[in-house]
Design an enzyme around this catalytic site. Sequence first.
Site, PDB file in Angstrom:
ATOM      1  N   HIS A 133      -1.000  66.826  64.030  1.00  0.00           N
ATOM      2  CA  HIS A 133      -0.946  66.125  65.311  1.00  0.00           C
ATOM      3  C   HIS A 133       0.426  65.476  65.441  1.00  0.00           C
ATOM      4  O   HIS A 133       0.996  64.984  64.468  1.00  0.00           O
ATOM      5  CB  HIS A 133      -2.034  65.049  65.377  1.00  0.00           C
ATOM      6  CG  HIS A 133      -1.724  63.934  66.338  1.00  0.00           C
ATOM      7  ND1 HIS A 133      -1.200  62.721  65.943  1.00  0.00           N
ATOM      8  CD2 HIS A 133      -1.851  63.866  67.685  1.00  0.00           C
ATOM      9  CE1 HIS A 133      -1.033  61.954  66.994  1.00  0.00           C
ATOM     10  NE2 HIS A 133      -1.419  62.614  68.065  1.00  0.00           N
ATOM     11  N   THR A 136       4.758  61.637  71.129  1.00  0.00           N
ATOM     12  CA  THR A 136       5.669  60.526  71.403  1.00  0.00           C
ATOM     13  C   THR A 136       5.582  60.242  72.892  1.00  0.00           C
ATOM     14  O   THR A 136       5.307  61.127  73.699  1.00  0.00           O
ATOM     15  CB  THR A 136       7.132  60.844  71.014  1.00  0.00           C
ATOM     16  OG1 THR A 136       7.565  62.041  71.668  1.00  0.00           O
ATOM     17  CG2 THR A 136       7.270  61.005  69.508  1.00  0.00           C
ATOM     18  N   HIS A 167       5.821  63.989  54.326  1.00  0.00           N
ATOM     19  CA  HIS A 167       6.232  62.587  54.403  1.00  0.00           C
ATOM     20  C   HIS A 167       7.729  62.416  54.155  1.00  0.00           C
ATOM     21  O   HIS A 167       8.364  61.528  54.746  1.00  0.00           O
ATOM     22  CB  HIS A 167       5.437  61.752  53.401  1.00  0.00           C
ATOM     23  CG  HIS A 167       4.085  61.348  53.901  1.00  0.00           C
ATOM     24  ND1 HIS A 167       3.848  60.136  54.504  1.00  0.00           N
ATOM     25  CD2 HIS A 167       2.893  62.000  53.896  1.00  0.00           C
ATOM     26  CE1 HIS A 167       2.568  60.051  54.845  1.00  0.00           C
ATOM     27  NE2 HIS A 167       1.968  61.175  54.480  1.00  0.00           N
TER      28      HIS A 167
END
Length: 297
Positions: A133, A136, A167
């Site tokens: 997902h 913005t 990450h």
Amino acid sequence: MRNDMTDEKARASAWFRQLRDQIVTAFEALEDTQLSGPFAGHPAGRFEVTETTRNSEDRSDAGGGLMSVMRGGRVFEKVGVNVSTVYGTLGERAQMAMAARKGLPGMKDDPRFWAAGISLVAHMQNPHTPAVHMNTRMFWTPHGWWFGGGSDLNPCIEYDEDTAAFHAVQKEHCDRHDPDYYPRFKAWADEYFYIPHRGRARGVGGIFYDDLNTGDWARDFAFTQDVGRAFLPAFLGVTEKRRDTPWTEADKDRQLIHRGLYAEYNLVYDRGTKFGLETGHNPDAVLMSLPPMAKWV
């Protein structure tokens, strides 16, 4: 700075459309290069594009966007990439929520708003390839403006190295703007994407932020652009690594159960889903995030 922020709104809206075009092109290229596996003989997936509009009787409420959905591809079972720019006046329920959550007591007297953004959810054919997902957005009222969004990974079969790689890209792009952003927004994602009634997160996290207004619009917009730019390198690397991994019926069953978890979160807790429906946006576009198939035990 002018109160209506006309130029800033136009820049933000144009950026979200540009990012959408880049992602759609990259995803269709991924479909073209999938030459092995059980779906390799299928036609490469392509996005179906539909214009969306707000459903409102008030002519001052307007706007819409593009809903781009690919179904039944070689790599993607269902993926949607939506952009929208909407404006008008917030209903009483939305005014109260906005005033309480954003600290904007003037919303009742002047409930005008403007919002633009991109929203993406991908559900994959291969259970070893994680769902993802990303969104913005920029939001404006006469009482303030802010940015928000983020990106998070949702594997049904977790690989620690994939989580670390995803990450790492998020951190790299956050660190370009503020070394505090990544740890702060990672923790926010862990909290935001938690499912209380299941006592667990819906995935392995990422970053999430909201209410971003440092007082420097250009700075906050630049960061939001970098959150969008981080998406493809973060997700494509993991996808290309896992898309040819063989899977079993048990793996697929595990994927469908995990999708049920994802659906529960989006229907019960996700603020974006609630806002889209409350402001009259196209319900098919708002609910694009739901998986094509899911299962509950």
